[in-house]
Every structure is written in structure tokens, then in C-alpha cells.
Design an enzyme around this catalytic site. Structure first.
Site, PDB file in Angstrom:
ATOM      1  N   LYS A 189      37.318  32.330  53.523  1.00  0.00           N
ATOM      2  CA  LYS A 189      36.146  31.498  53.200  1.00  0.00           C
ATOM      3  C   LYS A 189      35.622  31.965  51.852  1.00  0.00           C
ATOM      4  CE  LYS A 189      32.057  31.066  53.124  1.00  0.00           C
ATOM      5  NZ  LYS A 189      31.289  30.731  51.891  1.00  0.00           N
ATOM      6  N   GLU A 265      32.374  45.428  51.964  1.00  0.00           N
ATOM      7  CA  GLU A 265      32.230  45.943  50.583  1.00  0.00           C
ATOM      8  C   GLU A 265      30.984  45.281  50.035  1.00  0.00           C
ATOM      9  OE1 GLU A 265      34.554  48.017  49.875  1.00  0.00           O
ATOM     10  OE2 GLU A 265      36.092  47.442  51.302  1.00  0.00           O
ATOM     11  N   CYS A 299      29.586  44.315  41.182  1.00  0.00           N
ATOM     12  CA  CYS A 299      28.947  45.123  42.229  1.00  0.00           C
ATOM     13  C   CYS A 299      28.731  46.549  41.761  1.00  0.00           C
ATOM     14  CB  CYS A 299      29.817  45.108  43.475  1.00  0.00           C
ATOM     15  SG  CYS A 299      31.531  45.500  43.139  1.00  0.00           S
ATOM     16  N   GLU A 398      19.267  45.458  43.502  1.00  0.00           N
ATOM     17  CA  GLU A 398      20.426  44.954  42.756  1.00  0.00           C
ATOM     18  C   GLU A 398      20.037  43.629  42.093  1.00  0.00           C
ATOM     19  OE1 GLU A 398      23.791  43.417  45.041  1.00  0.00           O
ATOM     20  OE2 GLU A 398      25.121  44.466  43.658  1.00  0.00           O
TER      21      GLU A 398
END
Ligand code: NDP
Length: 500
Positions: A189, A265, A299, A398
Site C-alpha cells: 500500500k 521504521e 526520516c 519532526e
């Protein structure tokens, strides 16, 4: 000499097919639903994507389950799976220009990077796991001589993969390569913000010889297709890359359904520690290159520079000056260092963080504004905040955009304390000419990857993943096989005496 490729013309000639890929063919969503695919480069619609939901996930998972049970892929000798995946890697390289153009059209990064970094790394990843799979051996345990205990690895079954939009093709391949090489069937997906390369990969996989139903791609929204996949009881494991918030939800879906394995992750807020004896020019150059790479949508981006106070001003000046080299530009043009932010929502998120930094009293040393508005696309100038303190929002959360926060530290121990006072632990960096000091700091940092006098070193042979709320799994390297295989022990009773 070949004339340079006209990327904009190539992209204009593309007519991306946004239908799902289930059972070896392109299909629309069962209920006919679609959503628009908008290019962040100019805000224009480039096509429609099938809006997969539970019924589409059901079709893909039941096909994948049947394919796994009849062994059409799982039982093929490893060397045959290797050859098929090698063909896929070759096809990715052969179609590299198209894949690069689709990636840039969909998520806005400079096409030169899509071509040089994403396509090459993704094809290399497929090839590396293909090469590895007929070279890994199982084990025999050191049991008493009355028995033989075989410890073998078997494919999980049906692997669900859910991936984000920042490196859509590469993140997909980090899951696809070890999962398919070890014999699983898969349902992928992709992010609704960037589905095009995943869908094209599925066609190339079929062309390479991966049997029907073994590799399916169902695009759609996270709360629809993604949730249905993560809740499905016939899915044995989810390989997930994305935000910590979504990772948490997926673990809950696993708990609510069949306790499937979840390898996550997740996000990061990675520290970049610069001590007073560091090579400041190299540190500033590396920091700017890494935080502004991929529009800051990485990331592991080093979004917190934690700098010893005596060199704080010198480092800040350097990094703010270097930011000018990363002004956003046309992603199709040669020499563009930074492209478009993936969509308007993410643009607004980034601008919101910049406003929060200003409100909290941080100083803008570079950037801080939207750019190229006349293009209709979504661009932000490379931004550096100085005078940031650890409790500020921009130091804690973040941002996932081209925004660097520079913080002061009073010595190495203080820098480590600031670095580790984060819920994240994905990557980190320490800069010092004193190797003993650097290694002491490296040991103290709670992060899955620590760089010493460097950043962004990368190789498919090394694991990648985080500590703490940055996740629990590791992509890349031989360790990734552990995620997509079950460990089985088979006991065989032996007479134990002398052969007679
Ligand atoms: P999201 O968590 O928003 O989305 C990731 C994927 O999960 C998308 O496919 C999304 O679908 C899907 N999703 C969203 N909600 C659900 C749900 N309820 N159930 C199942 N699936 C769902 O992350 P982003 O796409 O915004 O990606 C950015 C994040 O990814 C950052 O936090 C970044 O740090 C992290 N990341 C981590 C990496 C690592 O290796 N540690 C590498 C790259 C990125 P949809 O898009 O349709 O909503």
C-alpha cells in the site's frame, strides 16, 4: 555525444495509470472510487488513482494467500527466485528514466536525484537481495547426539507493506526485495501522495517473471486501504515505514486482529553534534547537504545541530551561508538542488513550524518563507533557526521539511544529554578531531545509526532503523531477512549409539 534528456518533455508525455495491480493485472477499485493525483511541481492534476478500500485489500490478500499456499513462488529454488529478481532489477534500470520522471512528477524531488539516487538505489536493493538469497544457510543446533535439531527459516506467508511518500520507490524496494527473495507473497500500500512508481514496479515485476498474485499493489488512503491491510487476519506481517503516530496505530491493529508481526521504521529528530575541535567547514557543509537533501523530507535528516558554545557563532554563520546554495527550483531543470514539498498539506505543516519557531523566540538566520508561488507548486526556502532551546517545538518535533534548528551545548556531556532527550532515536552524528572523544560520544548516543565526522553514509549492506519511538525494525542488510521469515526448529530423533 548524446543530447541531454528533456525531462519536462518526457514527463509531459507520460500518462500514468493509477489503477491498482491485483492478481497480475490493472484493475480499478471495486467500488470505482478514485482520487486525484496532483503534482507538487505546479499543483496540476496528472491523473487519477484508484481509491482502494477493504474490498480491494480483500481481493489482493486472498490472491496472495492462495499464491503462497500453492507454492508458485515460495517453493521455487532460491536460485530461480534470484534470477527473476535480477531481471526485475535489470528492467528497473532499463526503464530508469520513466521511473525517475514518475517519481519527480508525483512527489517533487529534483529529477536528477530521482534518476541518480532513487532509481539506482532501488534497483541495487532488488539485485542485492536477489544475489544474497542463494547464499544464506540454515543451522544445526549443538544438541546431544541422540537428536538432530534443524533451525530453518521459512517465509512468513503474506507480507503487507505500507510505505510513505518521501522515497516512494526506494522504501517500497527495502520491503519488496527481502520479502520476495525469501519467498513471501505481498500486498503493498503506497502513500496516497505518491503511488505511481509502486504501481509501475508491479508491472515490471510481472514482466520479470514474478507470478500473478505474488506481488500486488493497492493504492488508497491510509485510514481505508492501509487500515484494512493492517487489520487483515490473513496478513502475517506488516513492514511499515512512516510516522510514529501511524506506527502506533498499526501496532494496535495487529493487537486487535491476529497479532501479526509489525516491523516499524518511524520518524526522527536526529542530532548533529559539533564539538569545538571539529572541522567546522566540513561539518557545516555536511549538515547543510543533509538537512536540505530531498527538501528535508528524510526520516534521518539532521534537524538538530547541537554545537559547543565556543564555535556556535562560527558554525551558524557557515551553515546559514551554505543554505543559499539550496534555493528551491524547477525539479526538471539541471542543477536544481531542492525541489517541491510533496503537497499543500505538508507545505502548510512546514510553514506552521517555521511560524512556531519565530513565536517561540528562535532567530531566523536563513529562509523561513514560501517560494515560487507563481508556479502553482509548493516550495519552501532552506531555513536555519539559531538561538533554539531544547523545549521549543521546532527542537522537539519532526518537521519533515528543509528546516534546521541550531542549539548551544556546554561541552560533550551536555550535547549528549540534549541529543538523547528526545522520543526519537533514528540517526545521529558527532564531529570532533579527537577520535577518543568522538567515540565516547558515539557510544553514548541512543540512535540506530551514528556517524562520526560524516552524515548520510549509506550502503545496502548495513542495517537502517531506529531506537525508541523511531521504530523497532531494521531495513537493509542480511538482517532484513529476519523480518520476513519465521524461525522453525525440527527435532529428529537419532539412535545415539555407534553405527552398527
Ligand atoms: P504516514 O505515517 O502519514 O504514512 C505512511 C503510510 O501509512 C502511508 O502509506 C499512509 O497512507 C499510511 N497510513 C496512514 N494512516 C494509516 C492507518 N491508520 N493505517 C494504515 N496505514 C496508514 O507518514 P508519511 O507518509 O507522512 O511519511 C513521513 C514519515 O515517514 C515521517 O515520520 C518519516 O520520518 C517517516 N519515515 C521513516 C523512515 C525510516 O526508515 N525510519 C524512512 C522514511 C520516512 P496515506 O499516505 O494514504 O495516508
Amino acid at each position: 555525444m548524446d543530447s541531454p534528456l528533456d525531462w519536462a518533455a518526457l514527463a509531459a508525455g507520460l500518462h500514468p495509470d493509477g489503477r491498482a495491480f491485483i492478481g497480475g493485472r490493472r484493475v480499478g477499485a471495486a467500488d470505482g472510487g478514485v482520487f486525484d493525483c496532483i503534482s507538487p511541481i505546479d499543483g496540476r492534476k496528472v491523473g487519477e488513482i484508484a481509491r482502494g478500500r477493504a474490498a480491494d485489500i480483500e481481493a489482493a490478500v486472498s490472491g496472495a494467500r492462495a499464491a503462497f499456499e500453492d507454492g508458485r513462488w515460495a517453493w521455487r529454488p532460491p536460485r530461480e527466485r534470484k534470477q527473476t529478481l535480477q531481471r526485475l532489477a535489470d528492467l528497473m534500470r532499463a526503464n530508469g528514466d520513466e521511473l525517475a520522471a514518475l517519481e519527480t512528477l508525483d512527489m517533487g524531488k529534483p529529477v536528477a536525484m530521482s534518476r541518480a539516487v532513487d532509481v539506482n538505489a532501488a534497483a541495487n536493493c532488488i539485485r542485492w537481495y536477489a544475489e544474497a538469497i542463494d547464499k544464506v544457510y540454515d543451522e544445526i543446533a549443538p544438541t546431544p547426539r541422540t537428536a538432530l535439531a534443524l533451525i530453518t527459516r521459512e517465509p512468513m506467508g503474506v507480507v503487507g507493506a505500507i510505505v510513505p511518500w518521501n522515497y516512494p520507490m526506494l522504501m517500497s524496494c527495502w520491503k519488496i526485495a527481502p520479502a520476495l527473495a525469501s519467498g513471501n507473497s505481498m500486498v503493498l500500500k503506497p502513500s496516497e501522495k505518491a503511488s505511481l512508481t509502486a504501481l509501475r514496479l508491479a508491472e515490471l515485476a510481472l514482466e520479470a517473471g514474478i507470478p500473478e498474485d505474488v506481488f500486488n499493489v493497492v493504492p488508497g488512503y491510509g485510514h481505508e486501504a492501509g487500515q484494512a491491510l493492517a487489520l487483515h487476519k490473513e496478513v502475517d506481517c506488516i513492514g511499515f515505514t512512516g510516522s510514529t503516530r501511524t506506527g502506533r496505530a498499526i501496532m494496535q491493529y495487529a493487537g486487535q486482529s491476529n497479532l501479526k508481526r509489525v516491523h516499524a521504521e518511524l520518524g526522527g529528530k536526529s542530532p548533529f553534534i559539533v564539538l569545538a575541535d571539529a572541522d567546522l567547514d566540513a561539518a557545516a557543509r555536511t549538515c547543510a547537504g543533509s538537512i536540505f537533501f530531498n527538501q528535508g523530507e528524510s526520516c534521518n535528516a539532521p534537524s538538530r545541530a547541537i554545537v559547543e558554545r565556543s564555535v556556535l557563532a562560527a558554525f551558524s554563520e557557515r551553515v546559514a551561508a551554505l543554505a543559499q546554495n539550496y534555493q528551491p527550483g524547477d525539479p526538471w531543470a539541471k542543477g536544481t538542488a531542492m525541489g517541491a514539498i510533496v503537497d499543500r498539506t505538508q507545505l502548510n505543516t512546514v510553514l506552521g513550524y517555521i511560524a512556531a519557531g519565530v513565536d517561540d523566540g528562535a532567530r531566523l538566520a536563513a529562509g523561513g518563507t514560501q517560494a515560487l508561488e507563481q508556479s502553482g507548486g509548493f516550495y519552501v526556502t532552506p531555513t536555519v533557526f539559531t538561538g533554539v532551546t531544547p523545549e521549543m517545538k521546532i527542537a522537539r518535533e519532526e518537521i519533515f521539511g528543509p528546516v534546521l534548528s541550531v542549539l548551544a551545548a556546554d561541552g560533550a556531556a551536555h550535547a549528549v544529554a540534549i541529543a538523547n532527550a528526545s522520543r526519537y532515536g533514528l540517526a545521529a552524528s558527532i564531529w570532533s578531531r579527537d577520535i577518543d572523544r568522538a567515540l565516547t560520544v558515539a557510544r553514548a548516543l541512543r540512535a540506530g545509526t551514528v556517524h562520526v565526522n560524516s552524515y548520510d553514509d549509506d550502503d545496502i549492506t548495513v542495517p537502517f532503523g531506529g531506537y525508541k519511538e523511531s521504530g523497532n525494525g531494521r531495513d537493509k542488510s542480511l538482517h532484513a531477512f529476519e523480518k520476513y521469515t519465521e524461525l522453525k526448529t525440527t527435532w529428529i530423533r537419532l539412535p545415539g549409539g555407534v553405527a552398527g
